[in-house]
Each structure stands twice: as C-alpha cells, then as structure tokens.
Design an enzyme around this catalytic site. Structure first.
Site, mmCIF file in Angstrom:
data_model
loop_
_atom_site.group_PDB
_atom_site.id
_atom_site.type_symbol
_atom_site.label_atom_id
_atom_site.label_comp_id
_atom_site.label_asym_id
_atom_site.label_seq_id
_atom_site.Cartn_x
_atom_site.Cartn_y
_atom_site.Cartn_z
ATOM 1 N N SER A 9 0.845 -1.199 0.000
ATOM 2 C CA SER A 9 0.000 0.000 0.000
ATOM 3 C C SER A 9 0.878 1.245 0.000
ATOM 4 O O SER A 9 1.665 1.454 0.922
ATOM 5 C CB SER A 9 -0.899 0.011 1.239
ATOM 6 O OG SER A 9 -1.400 1.327 1.442
ATOM 7 N N HIS A 34 -1.196 -1.537 -4.192
ATOM 8 C CA HIS A 34 -2.454 -1.202 -3.522
ATOM 9 C C HIS A 34 -2.569 0.320 -3.406
ATOM 10 O O HIS A 34 -1.733 0.978 -2.795
ATOM 11 C CB HIS A 34 -2.453 -1.853 -2.138
ATOM 12 C CG HIS A 34 -3.745 -1.769 -1.400
ATOM 13 N ND1 HIS A 34 -4.803 -2.615 -1.648
ATOM 14 C CD2 HIS A 34 -4.168 -0.947 -0.414
ATOM 15 C CE1 HIS A 34 -5.810 -2.324 -0.830
ATOM 16 N NE2 HIS A 34 -5.448 -1.294 -0.073
ATOM 17 N N ASP A 36 -4.853 3.308 -2.114
ATOM 18 C CA ASP A 36 -5.932 3.619 -1.174
ATOM 19 C C ASP A 36 -6.535 4.985 -1.470
ATOM 20 O O ASP A 36 -5.904 6.009 -1.244
ATOM 21 C CB ASP A 36 -5.389 3.626 0.258
ATOM 22 C CG ASP A 36 -5.122 2.225 0.780
ATOM 23 O OD1 ASP A 36 -6.060 1.402 0.756
ATOM 24 O OD2 ASP A 36 -3.981 1.958 1.210
ATOM 25 N N MET A 38 -9.271 7.703 -0.472
ATOM 26 C CA MET A 38 -10.105 8.083 0.681
ATOM 27 C C MET A 38 -10.748 9.437 0.431
ATOM 28 O O MET A 38 -10.082 10.355 -0.036
ATOM 29 C CB MET A 38 -9.238 8.175 1.934
ATOM 30 C CG MET A 38 -8.505 6.896 2.262
ATOM 31 S SD MET A 38 -7.520 7.139 3.752
ATOM 32 C CE MET A 38 -6.778 5.507 3.882
ATOM 33 N N HIS A 67 -8.265 0.465 -3.966
ATOM 34 C CA HIS A 67 -9.163 0.267 -2.826
ATOM 35 C C HIS A 67 -9.924 1.571 -2.581
ATOM 36 O O HIS A 67 -9.377 2.532 -2.051
ATOM 37 C CB HIS A 67 -8.307 -0.121 -1.601
ATOM 38 C CG HIS A 67 -9.080 -0.301 -0.333
ATOM 39 N ND1 HIS A 67 -8.479 -0.366 0.912
ATOM 40 C CD2 HIS A 67 -10.416 -0.461 -0.110
ATOM 41 C CE1 HIS A 67 -9.407 -0.534 1.838
ATOM 42 N NE2 HIS A 67 -10.584 -0.590 1.264
ATOM 43 N N MET A 69 -12.211 3.805 -0.661
ATOM 44 C CA MET A 69 -12.859 4.049 0.637
ATOM 45 C C MET A 69 -13.632 5.352 0.481
ATOM 46 O O MET A 69 -13.273 6.394 1.018
ATOM 47 C CB MET A 69 -11.793 4.140 1.736
ATOM 48 C CG MET A 69 -11.243 2.772 2.122
ATOM 49 S SD MET A 69 -9.706 2.874 3.041
ATOM 50 C CE MET A 69 -8.559 2.993 1.678
ATOM 51 N N MET A 138 -11.101 -6.177 5.765
ATOM 52 C CA MET A 138 -10.265 -5.182 6.449
ATOM 53 C C MET A 138 -9.881 -5.719 7.820
ATOM 54 O O MET A 138 -10.734 -6.160 8.591
ATOM 55 C CB MET A 138 -11.024 -3.860 6.619
ATOM 56 C CG MET A 138 -11.205 -3.051 5.340
ATOM 57 S SD MET A 138 -9.663 -2.637 4.496
ATOM 58 C CE MET A 138 -8.810 -1.650 5.734
ATOM 59 N N GLY A 143 -8.882 3.902 7.052
ATOM 60 C CA GLY A 143 -8.646 5.333 7.249
ATOM 61 C C GLY A 143 -7.181 5.692 7.414
ATOM 62 O O GLY A 143 -6.735 6.707 6.907
ATOM 63 N N GLY A 145 -2.940 4.141 7.789
ATOM 64 C CA GLY A 145 -1.938 3.082 7.806
ATOM 65 C C GLY A 145 -1.328 2.999 9.197
ATOM 66 O O GLY A 145 -1.613 3.831 10.065
ATOM 67 N N GLY A 146 -0.513 1.985 9.398
ATOM 68 C CA GLY A 146 0.247 1.897 10.639
ATOM 69 C C GLY A 146 -0.528 1.476 11.875
ATOM 70 O O GLY A 146 -0.043 1.625 12.995
ATOM 71 N N ASP A 176 -6.117 -6.485 4.782
ATOM 72 C CA ASP A 176 -5.541 -5.144 4.660
ATOM 73 C C ASP A 176 -5.565 -4.435 6.015
ATOM 74 O O ASP A 176 -6.636 -4.193 6.554
ATOM 75 C CB ASP A 176 -6.362 -4.362 3.619
ATOM 76 C CG ASP A 176 -5.859 -2.946 3.396
ATOM 77 O OD1 ASP A 176 -4.760 -2.606 3.866
ATOM 78 O OD2 ASP A 176 -6.590 -2.180 2.731
ATOM 79 N N GLY A 177 -4.353 -4.134 6.491
ATOM 80 C CA GLY A 177 -4.228 -3.382 7.735
ATOM 81 C C GLY A 177 -3.457 -4.150 8.790
ATOM 82 O O GLY A 177 -3.848 -5.242 9.190
ATOM 83 N N GLY A 178 -2.315 -3.600 9.187
ATOM 84 C CA GLY A 178 -1.535 -4.209 10.258
ATOM 85 C C GLY A 178 -0.872 -5.524 9.882
ATOM 86 O O GLY A 178 -0.566 -6.343 10.751
ATOM 87 N N GLY A 198 1.475 -1.935 3.991
ATOM 88 C CA GLY A 198 1.964 -0.576 3.758
ATOM 89 C C GLY A 198 3.258 -0.350 4.503
ATOM 90 O O GLY A 198 4.353 -0.451 3.944
ATOM 91 N N SER A 199 3.132 -0.083 5.793
ATOM 92 C CA SER A 199 4.308 0.215 6.621
ATOM 93 C C SER A 199 5.362 -0.880 6.534
ATOM 94 O O SER A 199 6.554 -0.588 6.412
ATOM 95 C CB SER A 199 3.917 0.389 8.087
ATOM 96 O OG SER A 199 2.615 0.888 8.209
#
Ligand code: DX5
Ligand code: ZN
Length: 217
Positions: A9, A34, A36, A38, A67, A69, A138, A143, A145-146, A176-178, A198-199
C-alpha cells in the site's frame, strides 16, 4: 499450496516521489500495487484520487489494486477504471447496491472486489460471491496506515474461507491493515492469500527481502 500475493500500500510511501516508490516495490517483487483512495466522508482521512492514478498509470505497467474508501462508489467506478485500475474494491457499507457496483466494475473489463470493515460480518458478502473476483476483509478500521491488526477479523477470514470451500468455490481473500511478518502467518493460516502491507514494506530497509518474507510466512 496456495500462492500468496503481496500488494504494498503506497499510503506508507514518500508521496513526494510516488512514481519511484511504486517502481521500487514493483521491482522488489510486489504482485500488485495497492492504491488507497479516501474521500474524507466514508473514512476520516483524505488520500489521493483520479489524477494521481492516471499519472502513475503512465509510469508503470504494474497491476493496480485500487481500494475505494469512498461513499457511493457507483459514482466513480467508470472513472477509476479509465484512470488505470486493474482491480477495484469498494465497501459494502458504502453503497445501497453492491451487486450493481460489482457488475459495473466487470462491465469496464476490470476485476471486482467487495470490501468489509471489521464490524461487518463475513455473512454479509455471501449474496454477492458469484459477482466477486476477490473479497477484501479489512483487518483494521479503514482510514489510516500503521495500525495494529484486529485479531477477530481473522475469524471472519476463516469463516469466509470455509463458506467458499463448502460451495466448492475459490476466491482470493485479501487482508488489509496491520499486516507484517508476525501477523501475516496468522492471516494466511485463516485463509487469506492476498496480503496488503503498507508500513511493513515501505519502511523496510530491504523491500525485496520484506516482500519475500511476507510471501513465505
Ligand atoms: C487503511 C488502508 C490500508 C493501509 C495499510 O485504511 O486501507 O491499505 O494503508 O497500511 P498498514 O499496512 O501500514 O497497516
Ligand atoms: Zn487499503
């Protein structure tokens, strides 16, 4: 054995050199990119939109996993398809007619994915499975990252994978996420096979090694 795909991401990248960042992870072995989007309404953050994706499209032939959002995604599907998306995911919670959105994406010749937030049950996507090319579960509140992965979301991944198997159906499940080296293994065990990170990828000293490590968990 399922093939695990990695979709970095760009939300975690240095936006002042977005083109280079995308090329860097593409060359490092990413299966897709990816992106994102928003709108500040569906989620409490604003990222980037059509013009950025259009420019990136000219800079790389990487597969774009977009993606959305955004509220009422039906308003923008055609434009994101034209901008260069290869796959478009949108949120079940953001539209009154998910089936129409999925059909609209496919009518543009793109892959269609339905996304659900952490508090939406897996069962909510069951009526739409035949119209989907992927499901996005999700693993954080969309909303930002990180954030840390919410463990209960992996139970939904497992529920969904069981349901697909019961229907003798295969669909990729994206998380997606963490996602990092620690959480990726649990996500894959639950039945996920497309990992957004992402991170973990953009902050890694060696992005190629990180992508490899995520894929091989
Ligand atoms: C969150 C976005 C994610 C996010 C993931 O709303 O949809 O794609 O960028 O970032 P990490 O991997 O840092 O949690
Ligand atoms: Zn995302």
């Amino acid at each position: 054995m399922t093939m695990i795909q990695i979709s970095p991401s760009v939300l975690a990248c240095d936006f002042s050199k977005l083109g280079e960042e995308v090329r860097s992870v593409h060359e490092a072995g990413a299966d897709m990119i990816h992106l994102d989007v928003m709108d500040g309404c569906f989620v409490p953050n604003i990222s980037f939109g059509l013009p950025v994706i259009e420019c990136l499209r000219r800079a790389t032939d990487a597969f774009f996993d977009v993606h959305l959002m955004i509220d009422a995604p039906e308003r923008y599907i055609e434009r994101f398809a034209k901008a260069g998306a290869d796959l478009i995911s949108f949120h079940l919670e953001a539209t009154e007619d998910p089936a129409a959105c999925l059909r609209a994406i496919r009518a543009c010749g793109k892959k269609a994915a339905l996304a659900i937030k952490p508090n939406t049950p897996a069962e909510a996507v069951y009526p739409y499975l035949s119209l989907c090319d992927m499901i996005l579960v999700m693993t954080v509140e969309p909303g930002y990252g990180g954030q840390a992965l919410i463990p209960s979301t992996l139970d939904k991944v497992a529920t969904l994978r069981r349901e697909l198997q019961a229907r003798s159906m295969y669909l990729p499940i994206q998380v997606d996420g963490g996602i990092n080296r620690l959480t990726a293994a649990a996500a894959v065990r639950a039945g996920a096979d497309v990992l957004v990170a992402g991170s973990a990828v953009f902050r890694a000293a060696d992005r190629a090694a990180e992508i490899r490590a995520l894929r091989e968990v």
